[in-house]
Write a protein that holds these residues in place. Sequence first.
Motif, PDB file in Angstrom:
ATOM      1  N   LEU A  33       1.055  -1.017   0.215  1.00 48.46           N
ATOM      2  CA  LEU A  33      -0.047  -0.087   0.067  1.00 48.46           C
ATOM      3  C   LEU A  33       0.491   1.499  -0.243  1.00 48.46           C
ATOM      4  O   LEU A  33       0.645   2.445  -0.761  1.00 48.46           O
ATOM      5  CB  LEU A  33      -1.045   0.188   1.053  1.00 48.46           C
ATOM      6  N   SER A  37       0.275   4.267  -2.977  1.00 52.95           N
ATOM      7  CA  SER A  37       0.062   4.702  -2.937  1.00 52.95           C
ATOM      8  C   SER A  37       0.729   5.911  -3.317  1.00 52.95           C
ATOM      9  O   SER A  37       0.615   7.701  -3.941  1.00 52.95           O
ATOM     10  CB  SER A  37       0.052   5.248  -1.449  1.00 52.95           C
ATOM     11  N   SER A  38       2.038   6.059  -3.355  1.00 55.68           N
ATOM     12  CA  SER A  38       2.549   6.997  -3.710  1.00 55.68           C
ATOM     13  C   SER A  38       2.856   7.102  -5.332  1.00 55.68           C
ATOM     14  O   SER A  38       2.895   8.191  -6.049  1.00 55.68           O
ATOM     15  CB  SER A  38       4.291   6.767  -3.688  1.00 55.68           C
ATOM     16  N   LEU A  42      -2.277   8.870  -4.450  1.00 55.62           N
ATOM     17  CA  LEU A  42      -2.966   8.648  -3.972  1.00 55.62           C
ATOM     18  C   LEU A  42      -3.931   9.429  -2.681  1.00 55.62           C
ATOM     19  O   LEU A  42      -2.671   9.265  -2.088  1.00 55.62           O
ATOM     20  CB  LEU A  42      -3.793   6.766  -3.521  1.00 55.62           C
ATOM     21  N   THR A  44      -5.673  10.355   1.050  1.00 55.34           N
ATOM     22  CA  THR A  44      -6.281   9.360   2.155  1.00 55.34           C
ATOM     23  C   THR A  44      -6.812   9.107   2.227  1.00 55.34           C
ATOM     24  O   THR A  44      -7.453   7.825   2.034  1.00 55.34           O
ATOM     25  CB  THR A  44      -5.961  10.631   3.929  1.00 55.34           C
ATOM     26  N   GLN A  46      -9.031   7.855  -1.250  1.00 56.09           N
ATOM     27  CA  GLN A  46      -8.357   6.234  -1.657  1.00 56.09           C
ATOM     28  C   GLN A  46      -7.985   5.771  -0.873  1.00 56.09           C
ATOM     29  O   GLN A  46      -8.341   4.499  -1.111  1.00 56.09           O
ATOM     30  CB  GLN A  46      -8.144   6.922  -3.290  1.00 56.09           C
ATOM     31  N   VAL A  47      -6.854   5.821  -0.628  1.00 59.18           N
ATOM     32  CA  VAL A  47      -6.433   5.012   0.544  1.00 59.18           C
ATOM     33  C   VAL A  47      -7.667   3.988   1.974  1.00 59.18           C
ATOM     34  O   VAL A  47      -7.101   2.369   1.214  1.00 59.18           O
ATOM     35  CB  VAL A  47      -4.817   5.690   0.566  1.00 59.18           C
TER      36      VAL A  47
END
Length: 153
Positions: A33, A37-38, A42, A44, A46-47
């Motif tokens: 993740l 994310s990076s 993405l 917060t 979306q994560v």
Amino acid sequence: MEYSDKSKLRTFIAACIGMSFFGVSMITLGTVLPTLSSKLNLNTLQVSSIVAFLPIGILLGSLIFGPICDKKGHKRMFILSCIAVLIGLIGIGICQQFYLLQAAISIIGLGGGVLNGETNALVADIYGDKERGSKLSLLGAFYGFGAIGIPLL
């Protein structure tokens, strides 16, 4: 139906491999993740939504496997759920869009939910009351092997 000792052993080994795949499917998201994310920039929200897709898939997989296995048998469902987890893992590796990542995570959850229920049902079916508890406990250990395997890899 009575199973031979050799047949029980092969079936149990297959169930242990399947349970390891379930362990892999559960740990994969947490392990990758931060990188995802990076890579996909993405936020917060979306994560958080991605994290929700794994248990939703697991819930759906757990609900659908029983009726299908009752009609079609364990073998097809077992193979299809392993393939689903592998497709989801490949999807995580190649996805470039957020919605594809959501789909990949959902597929992993679906396959993982089926694998969890399927392997437990399979082991419970092939062993009698005397051996069932110990075999199910041993099967659960293979979840841990799969879960530990991903961070080590």
